[in-house]
Design a protein around this motif. Structure first.
Motif, PDB file in Angstrom:
ATOM      1  N   ARG A  33    -108.058   1.627  22.348  1.00  0.00           N
ATOM      2  CA  ARG A  33    -107.702   1.055  21.039  1.00  0.00           C
ATOM      3  C   ARG A  33    -106.413   1.646  20.484  1.00  0.00           C
ATOM      4  NH1 ARG A  33    -112.281   2.484  17.689  1.00  0.00           N
ATOM      5  NH2 ARG A  33    -113.353   3.163  19.542  1.00  0.00           N
ATOM      6  N   THR A  34    -106.212   2.952  20.695  1.00  0.00           N
ATOM      7  CA  THR A  34    -105.057   3.653  20.122  1.00  0.00           C
ATOM      8  C   THR A  34    -104.397   4.520  21.194  1.00  0.00           C
ATOM      9  OG1 THR A  34    -106.517   5.426  19.377  1.00  0.00           O
ATOM     10  CG2 THR A  34    -105.969   3.715  17.773  1.00  0.00           C
ATOM     11  N   PRO A  35    -103.625   3.920  22.104  1.00  0.00           N
ATOM     12  CA  PRO A  35    -103.030   4.699  23.195  1.00  0.00           C
ATOM     13  C   PRO A  35    -101.934   5.654  22.728  1.00  0.00           C
ATOM     14  CG  PRO A  35    -102.236   2.449  23.265  1.00  0.00           C
ATOM     15  CD  PRO A  35    -103.304   2.510  22.210  1.00  0.00           C
ATOM     16  N   PHE A  36    -101.492   5.509  21.480  1.00  0.00           N
ATOM     17  CA  PHE A  36    -100.450   6.386  20.956  1.00  0.00           C
ATOM     18  C   PHE A  36    -101.025   7.671  20.378  1.00  0.00           C
ATOM     19  CE2 PHE A  36    -101.649   2.999  18.124  1.00  0.00           C
ATOM     20  CZ  PHE A  36    -102.059   3.671  16.984  1.00  0.00           C
ATOM     21  N   TYR A  37    -102.354   7.796  20.299  1.00  0.00           N
ATOM     22  CA  TYR A  37    -102.961   9.027  19.798  1.00  0.00           C
ATOM     23  C   TYR A  37    -102.837  10.128  20.841  1.00  0.00           C
ATOM     24  CZ  TYR A  37    -105.296   7.328  15.568  1.00  0.00           C
ATOM     25  OH  TYR A  37    -105.566   6.856  14.319  1.00  0.00           O
ATOM     26  N   GLY A  38    -102.398  11.270  20.422  1.00  0.00           N
ATOM     27  CA  GLY A  38    -102.379  12.449  21.279  1.00  0.00           C
ATOM     28  C   GLY A  38    -103.666  13.236  21.094  1.00  0.00           C
ATOM     29  N   ARG A  40    -104.336  15.823  19.227  1.00  0.00           N
ATOM     30  CA  ARG A  40    -104.680  16.220  17.855  1.00  0.00           C
ATOM     31  C   ARG A  40    -105.339  15.074  17.100  1.00  0.00           C
ATOM     32  NH1 ARG A  40    -102.088  21.116  16.384  1.00  0.00           N
ATOM     33  NH2 ARG A  40    -100.554  21.732  17.921  1.00  0.00           N
ATOM     34  N   CYS A  41    -104.738  13.892  17.157  1.00  0.00           N
ATOM     35  CA  CYS A  41    -105.328  12.740  16.472  1.00  0.00           C
ATOM     36  C   CYS A  41    -106.677  12.374  17.090  1.00  0.00           C
ATOM     37  CB  CYS A  41    -104.385  11.550  16.535  1.00  0.00           C
ATOM     38  SG  CYS A  41    -102.924  11.731  15.513  1.00  0.00           S
ATOM     39  N   MET A  42    -106.745  12.457  18.405  1.00  0.00           N
ATOM     40  CA  MET A  42    -107.995  12.127  19.089  1.00  0.00           C
ATOM     41  C   MET A  42    -109.099  13.107  18.694  1.00  0.00           C
ATOM     42  SD  MET A  42    -108.985   9.756  21.269  1.00  0.00           S
ATOM     43  CE  MET A  42    -107.555   9.247  22.171  1.00  0.00           C
ATOM     44  N   ALA A  43    -108.774  14.378  18.615  1.00  0.00           N
ATOM     45  CA  ALA A  43    -109.757  15.390  18.219  1.00  0.00           C
ATOM     46  C   ALA A  43    -110.205  15.159  16.782  1.00  0.00           C
ATOM     47  CB  ALA A  43    -109.173  16.789  18.383  1.00  0.00           C
ATOM     48  N   PHE A  44    -109.278  14.768  15.913  1.00  0.00           N
ATOM     49  CA  PHE A  44    -109.620  14.499  14.519  1.00  0.00           C
ATOM     50  C   PHE A  44    -110.549  13.300  14.424  1.00  0.00           C
ATOM     51  CE2 PHE A  44    -108.793  12.483  10.410  1.00  0.00           C
ATOM     52  CZ  PHE A  44    -109.087  13.543   9.561  1.00  0.00           C
ATOM     53  N   GLU A  45    -110.251  12.234  15.172  1.00  0.00           N
ATOM     54  CA  GLU A  45    -111.084  11.030  15.151  1.00  0.00           C
ATOM     55  C   GLU A  45    -112.487  11.307  15.676  1.00  0.00           C
ATOM     56  OE1 GLU A  45    -110.700   7.653  14.302  1.00  0.00           O
ATOM     57  OE2 GLU A  45    -108.980   8.398  13.173  1.00  0.00           O
ATOM     58  N   LEU A  46    -112.584  12.095  16.740  1.00  0.00           N
ATOM     59  CA  LEU A  46    -113.872  12.344  17.377  1.00  0.00           C
ATOM     60  C   LEU A  46    -114.603  13.547  16.786  1.00  0.00           C
ATOM     61  CD1 LEU A  46    -112.769  11.757  21.063  1.00  0.00           C
ATOM     62  CD2 LEU A  46    -113.982  10.180  19.569  1.00  0.00           C
ATOM     63  N   GLU A  47    -113.910  14.270  15.888  1.00  0.00           N
ATOM     64  CA  GLU A  47    -114.466  15.469  15.253  1.00  0.00           C
ATOM     65  C   GLU A  47    -114.922  16.484  16.304  1.00  0.00           C
ATOM     66  OE1 GLU A  47    -117.453  14.044  12.626  1.00  0.00           O
ATOM     67  OE2 GLU A  47    -116.009  13.109  11.292  1.00  0.00           O
ATOM     68  N   VAL A  48    -114.010  16.773  17.239  1.00  0.00           N
ATOM     69  CA  VAL A  48    -114.260  17.710  18.329  1.00  0.00           C
ATOM     70  C   VAL A  48    -113.087  18.680  18.373  1.00  0.00           C
ATOM     71  CG1 VAL A  48    -114.742  17.895  20.808  1.00  0.00           C
ATOM     72  CG2 VAL A  48    -115.392  15.856  19.583  1.00  0.00           C
ATOM     73  N   ASN A  49    -113.295  19.829  18.985  1.00  0.00           N
ATOM     74  CA  ASN A  49    -112.244  20.837  19.111  1.00  0.00           C
ATOM     75  C   ASN A  49    -111.048  20.263  19.867  1.00  0.00           C
ATOM     76  OD1 ASN A  49    -110.650  23.016  20.134  1.00  0.00           O
ATOM     77  ND2 ASN A  49    -112.342  24.398  19.699  1.00  0.00           N
ATOM     78  N   ARG A  50    -109.842  20.556  19.352  1.00  0.00           N
ATOM     79  CA  ARG A  50    -108.599  20.029  19.935  1.00  0.00           C
ATOM     80  C   ARG A  50    -108.416  20.483  21.380  1.00  0.00           C
ATOM     81  NH1 ARG A  50    -103.887  22.629  20.544  1.00  0.00           N
ATOM     82  NH2 ARG A  50    -104.534  24.328  19.212  1.00  0.00           N
ATOM     83  N   LYS A  51    -108.733  21.736  21.665  1.00  0.00           N
ATOM     84  CA  LYS A  51    -108.536  22.262  23.025  1.00  0.00           C
ATOM     85  C   LYS A  51    -109.486  21.606  24.029  1.00  0.00           C
ATOM     86  CE  LYS A  51    -106.647  26.656  21.579  1.00  0.00           C
ATOM     87  NZ  LYS A  51    -106.790  28.107  21.609  1.00  0.00           N
ATOM     88  N   ARG A  52    -110.669  21.275  23.546  1.00  0.00           N
ATOM     89  CA  ARG A  52    -111.615  20.597  24.430  1.00  0.00           C
ATOM     90  C   ARG A  52    -111.108  19.191  24.760  1.00  0.00           C
ATOM     91  NH1 ARG A  52    -117.932  19.616  22.886  1.00  0.00           N
ATOM     92  NH2 ARG A  52    -118.616  18.832  24.896  1.00  0.00           N
ATOM     93  N   GLU A  63    -102.602  10.654  28.475  1.00  0.00           N
ATOM     94  CA  GLU A  63    -101.871  11.360  27.424  1.00  0.00           C
ATOM     95  C   GLU A  63    -101.381  10.333  26.426  1.00  0.00           C
ATOM     96  OE1 GLU A  63     -97.524  11.750  29.513  1.00  0.00           O
ATOM     97  OE2 GLU A  63     -98.940  13.367  29.797  1.00  0.00           O
ATOM     98  N   GLY A  64    -101.130  10.783  25.223  1.00  0.00           N
ATOM     99  CA  GLY A  64    -100.654   9.882  24.184  1.00  0.00           C
ATOM    100  C   GLY A  64     -99.294   9.309  24.531  1.00  0.00           C
TER     101      GLY A  64
END
Length: 158
Positions: A33-38, A40-52, A63-64
């Motif tokens: 849906r959002t291939p431009f998300y890197g 950080r944005c993906m972690a924010f959307e999924l509410e998961v740790n960025r490093k994971r 990759e974004g």
């Protein structure tokens, strides 16, 4: 007999957990849906740790989509002007003056700042701070600098 350590012989490749596999599926759905998300944005959307998210995206090979390197390449045939002050030694005041414009961010917006400066002493000769980019404030700052000082040998500006 082969002189290999026992840990090498019994080693099993670690696989992803069921939780990580489910998260990878969610990352893939969001990525479609959002291939431009890197990460950080993906972690924010999924509410998961960025490093994971970063590690799982690397495992998945995604990759974004962002501008790559070499985004500021000149157009073929575009004239390149040489920088004339590259090897000039500035030995006295009023040899080289320069001016530039920037903006200063504020809580309610921003203001423009222009300054005329002597390169030898690094002294600001005049400056203006208006809230509109009318252009007359640049001329006013330059006129004030030239009123108080004699004209320079070299004036550097964009």
């Amino acid at each position: 007999m082969l002189e290999l350590p026992r840990s090498t012989y019994y080693y099993e490749v670690a696989t992803e957990t069921a939780e990580n596999l489910a998260l990878m599926r969610r990352i893939d759905e969001h990525y479609l849906r959002t291939p431009f998300y890197g990460r950080r944005c993906m972690a924010f959307e999924l509410e998961v740790n960025r490093k994971r998210v970063q590690r799982l995206m690397r495992v998945m090979g995604i990759e974004g989509q962002a501008p790559g390197r070499r985004t500021s390449q000149a157009t073929p045939g575009h004239k390149v002007y040489p920088y004339l002050l590259r090897n000039v030694e500035i030995l006295r005041p009023n040899h080289v003056l320069s001016t530039d414009i920037t903006y200063v961010p504020l809580s309610d917006g921003f203001m423009y700042l222009t300054a005329v400066m002597d390169w030898f002493s690094r002294h600001v000769l005049s400056w203006r701070l208006p809230n509109t980019l009318a252009g007359t404030f640049c001329c006013e700052a330059l006129d004030e600098a030239l009123e108080n000082f004699r004209p320079p040998e070299i004036f550097n500006t964009d």
